[in-house]
Design an enzyme around this catalytic site. Structure first.
Site, PDB file in Angstrom:
ATOM      1  N   ALA A 125       3.734   7.436   3.948  1.00 22.65           N
ATOM      2  CA  ALA A 125       4.600   6.258   3.905  1.00 22.65           C
ATOM      3  C   ALA A 125       4.063   5.259   2.897  1.00 22.65           C
ATOM      4  CB  ALA A 125       4.674   5.611   5.294  1.00 22.65           C
ATOM      5  N   GLN A 126       4.866   4.229   2.655  1.00 26.43           N
ATOM      6  CA  GLN A 126       4.412   3.093   1.878  1.00 26.43           C
ATOM      7  C   GLN A 126       4.950   1.828   2.533  1.00 26.43           C
ATOM      8  OE1 GLN A 126       6.157   4.604  -1.847  1.00 26.43           O
ATOM      9  NE2 GLN A 126       7.303   2.676  -1.994  1.00 26.43           N
ATOM     10  N   ASP A 129      -8.458   6.322  15.171  1.00 30.34           N
ATOM     11  CA  ASP A 129      -8.844   6.236  13.759  1.00 30.34           C
ATOM     12  C   ASP A 129      -9.171   4.785  13.394  1.00 30.34           C
ATOM     13  OD1 ASP A 129      -9.360   7.158  11.210  1.00 30.34           O
ATOM     14  OD2 ASP A 129      -7.273   7.023  10.551  1.00 30.34           O
ATOM     15  N   ALA A 170       0.858  -1.182   0.000  1.00 31.30           N
ATOM     16  CA  ALA A 170       0.000   0.000   0.000  1.00 31.30           C
ATOM     17  C   ALA A 170       0.889   1.226   0.000  1.00 31.30           C
ATOM     18  CB  ALA A 170      -0.929  -0.001   1.214  1.00 31.30           C
ATOM     19  N   ALA A 191       0.627   5.459   0.937  1.00 25.38           N
ATOM     20  CA  ALA A 191      -0.149   6.559   1.495  1.00 25.38           C
ATOM     21  C   ALA A 191       0.659   7.842   1.376  1.00 25.38           C
ATOM     22  CB  ALA A 191      -0.518   6.276   2.950  1.00 25.38           C
ATOM     23  N   SER A 192       0.086   8.928   1.873  1.00 24.36           N
ATOM     24  CA  SER A 192       0.735  10.229   1.716  1.00 24.36           C
ATOM     25  C   SER A 192       2.004  10.356   2.543  1.00 24.36           C
ATOM     26  CB  SER A 192      -0.244  11.341   2.092  1.00 24.36           C
ATOM     27  OG  SER A 192      -0.737  11.134   3.401  1.00 24.36           O
ATOM     28  N   LYS A 196       7.140  -0.454   7.010  1.00 26.02           N
ATOM     29  CA  LYS A 196       6.458   0.812   6.749  1.00 26.02           C
ATOM     30  C   LYS A 196       7.521   1.898   6.662  1.00 26.02           C
ATOM     31  CE  LYS A 196       2.840   3.855   8.618  1.00 26.02           C
ATOM     32  NZ  LYS A 196       1.868   4.041   9.735  1.00 26.02           N
TER      33      LYS A 196
END
Length: 561
Positions: free
Chosen positions: A141-142, A292, A136, A138-139, A157
């Protein structure tokens, strides 16, 4: 204030922010807070004519798309605003809640140098297998999957290289923007923009620290020792640091994949109750919770457990606040309007004038509609949404920790009802609420509070003679002062100060005109007289600039009024 933003490091980003806002139909905001004037004076061109097609969209949609385009800092800001159900209507929070961190992944060669630096050696030497294609992106990290020598699957991560510098620049701009909004738009001050930005900056900087995220995970895992319904991935600390998080890979069903849940033969009702127990324990017992818990951070395991990941955003509820939350939930379930009103008033900012009679009436009208309704038919999420609507009508706002908690409750009930349409959030919460109330008034708790109060009283009485002696000494020496703050007088003083500045500039302008006229009239002939001519012209130019400054100042003051 915006003039100070005209620096080499921030001016380009400021223009980008203004351009995106204009394109999505928020040009009035750009003008109102002075961004347009500052950029145009810095020689930056703004395009004002591309917003027509965007205005056909609903305002929440335009805001979400603008934040998405502005990048990771503003995406995270939108996600925080989505938790402020006390400030924004449900359609806005629902739209902002749809903000996704998903962005194109960086190529492996772009992140490998940072990974080598953090691991201390080539990753191929540490892991027997490593997937270069990310799981995946994301803004911030990946994630990449890898395997240890013993066959354990782990997830790396990796923080995006250079992302901290971009975020720090955005946070500087947001902090100054919040200050200007409170000055230029007093009607928005009740939303506490500076407080929101401060809390957001703290939260985002913590989220950038992956080691802190792992500490949060281990703390919550320790709180659930002996609880068999939850799995929190193990952290591999030998490779974890600020920019890298290495933890066990979770092989489960994504929280949004209900078809896979049914195919695996899992009990939906049991999963809903387990999820409720997890969140209620975190909030009402431990006071440290995952802030979250959306479906992307939840996985259902084949043995009926629930795995929870990504503890970058956590909330903390103090013991006193947990009691207040329990009292609020108890008041909602028991239809006790007076108890609900008392709690809302305790959460009110002391600087806000509240019509308590009207607030009490609105709360009673709200609770009356649930009188006689069976407990299993109560919708806790809907009740909390209505409570926050009452707060908005009375121009009240929740403390940030409580806003996160309410959002967690709403997300929990949404997940529970997806799994089980008959999910009874009120019934699941009731035992935890009652236990919290019993702990509040248990003999041990009362004895502890009484002992603490008695010790405080003894300390106060012991210090009283010394404090009185110092007070009398200060009075004899003439050092006692009384400070009285009157906001209206402060505003009046500012007006007087501005008027004095204009008068001074007017006198200087008049002096420049008279002096320049004398110099110009004394010019005869010869080379030295050309210098006098130049001096006179400069004097007239200075007077012209001073006059323009006075006119602009008067015009701006008129617009503020």
């Amino acid at each position: 204030m915006w003039e100070t933003l005209g620096t080499v490091r921030d001016l380009g980003r400021l223009q980008e922010i203004a351009s995106v806002l204009i394109r999505y139909g928020f040009g009035d905001v750009v003008k109102r807070i002075g961004m347009a004037g500052a950029l145009e004076r810095a020689g930056r061109l703004l395009h004002w004519h591309h917003a027509e097609q965007m205005l056909r969209m609903e305002s929440p949609v335009r805001l979400r798309r603008a934040l998405q385009e502005l990048g990771p800092t503003f995406v995270k800001l939108g996600q925080v605003l989505a938790t402020r159900v006390d400030l924004l209507p449900p359609d806005w929070t629902a739209e902002l809640g749809g903000l996704q961190n998903a962005v194109p992944a960086l190529p492996w060669d772009a992140i490998r140098p940072q990974l080598v630096e953090d691991l201390g050696r080539d990753p191929e030497e540490l892991f027997v297998r490593l997937e270069r294609a990310p799981l995946a992106a994301a803004s911030l990290a990946q994630a990449h999957r890898a395997w240890l020598a013993d066959g354990t699957a782990v997830v790396l991560k990796v923080r995006r290289p250079g992302i901290r510098e971009v975020i720090e620049a955005d946070l500087r701009l947001l902090a100054r923007l919040a200050e200007i909004v409170e000055v230029q738009a007093p009607d928005l001050k009740r939303y506490r923009p500076r407080e929101i930005v401060q809390q957001f900056a703290i939260s985002l900087r913590r989220e950038l620290d992956f080691a802190a995220e792992c500490r949060n995970a281990e703390r919550i895992a320790a709180n659930f020792a002996g609880f068999d319904g939850i799995l929190i991935p193990r952290v591999h600390w030998q490779w974890t640091c600020e920019r890298l998080n290495v933890q066990d890979h979770v092989d489960g069903i994504a929280g949004s994949d209900l078809a896979a849940v049914d195919a695996a033969g899992l009990d939906r009702r049991a999963l809903a109750r387990t999820g409720a127990a997890i969140v209620l324990k975190m909030v009402l017992e431990d006071g440290w919770f995952h802030a979250d818990p959306h479906p992307g951070n939840v996985f259902y395991l084949a043995d009926g457990r629930i795995a929870v990941i990504d503890f970058g955003m956590v909330g903390r509820i103090s013991a006193q606040r947990r009691v207040q939350v329990a009292q609020l939930l108890h008041g909602l379930v028991a239809q006790d309007a007076e108890a609900v009103t008392d709690i809302l008033l305790e959460w009110t900012d002391g600087g806000i004038d509240v019509d308590e009679t009207r607030l009490q009436a609105d709360t009673e009208q709200f609770t009356d509609q649930y009188r006689g309704v069976p407990l299993k038919d109560l919708r806790m999420g809907a009740m909390l949404v209505e409570v926050t609507a009452i707060l908005r009508r009375h121009r009240l706002s929740l403390p940030p920790d409580l806003a996160l908690m309410i959002k967690a409750f709403l997300t929990l009930e949404g997940l529970g009802r997806q799994l089980d349409p008959d999910f009874d959030m009120a019934g699941e919460a009731r035992p935890y609420v009652e236990q919290a109330m019993l702990r509040r008034y248990s003999p041990r708790t009362l004895a502890r509070r009484g002992r603490r109060s008695m010790l405080g009283l003894v300390d106060l009485l012991g210090d009283l003679p010394r404090d009185l002696r110092r007070l009398l000494q200060a009075a004899r020496r003439g050092r006692m002062r009384a400070q009285i703050e009157v906001p209206t007088l402060d505003a009046f003083g500012e007006r007087i100060d501005r008027a004095a500045n204009r008068m001074t500039m007017g006198i200087v302008t008049a002096a420049l005109i008279i002096g320049s006229s004398i110099v110009m009239n004394s010019v005869g002939g010869g080379v030295p007289n050309r210098w006098l001519m130049a001096l006179g012209v400069l004097g007239f130019l200075g007077a012209a600039f001073a006059g323009v400054w006075i006119l602009v100042s008067i015009w701006r003051s008129g617009r503020r009024r």
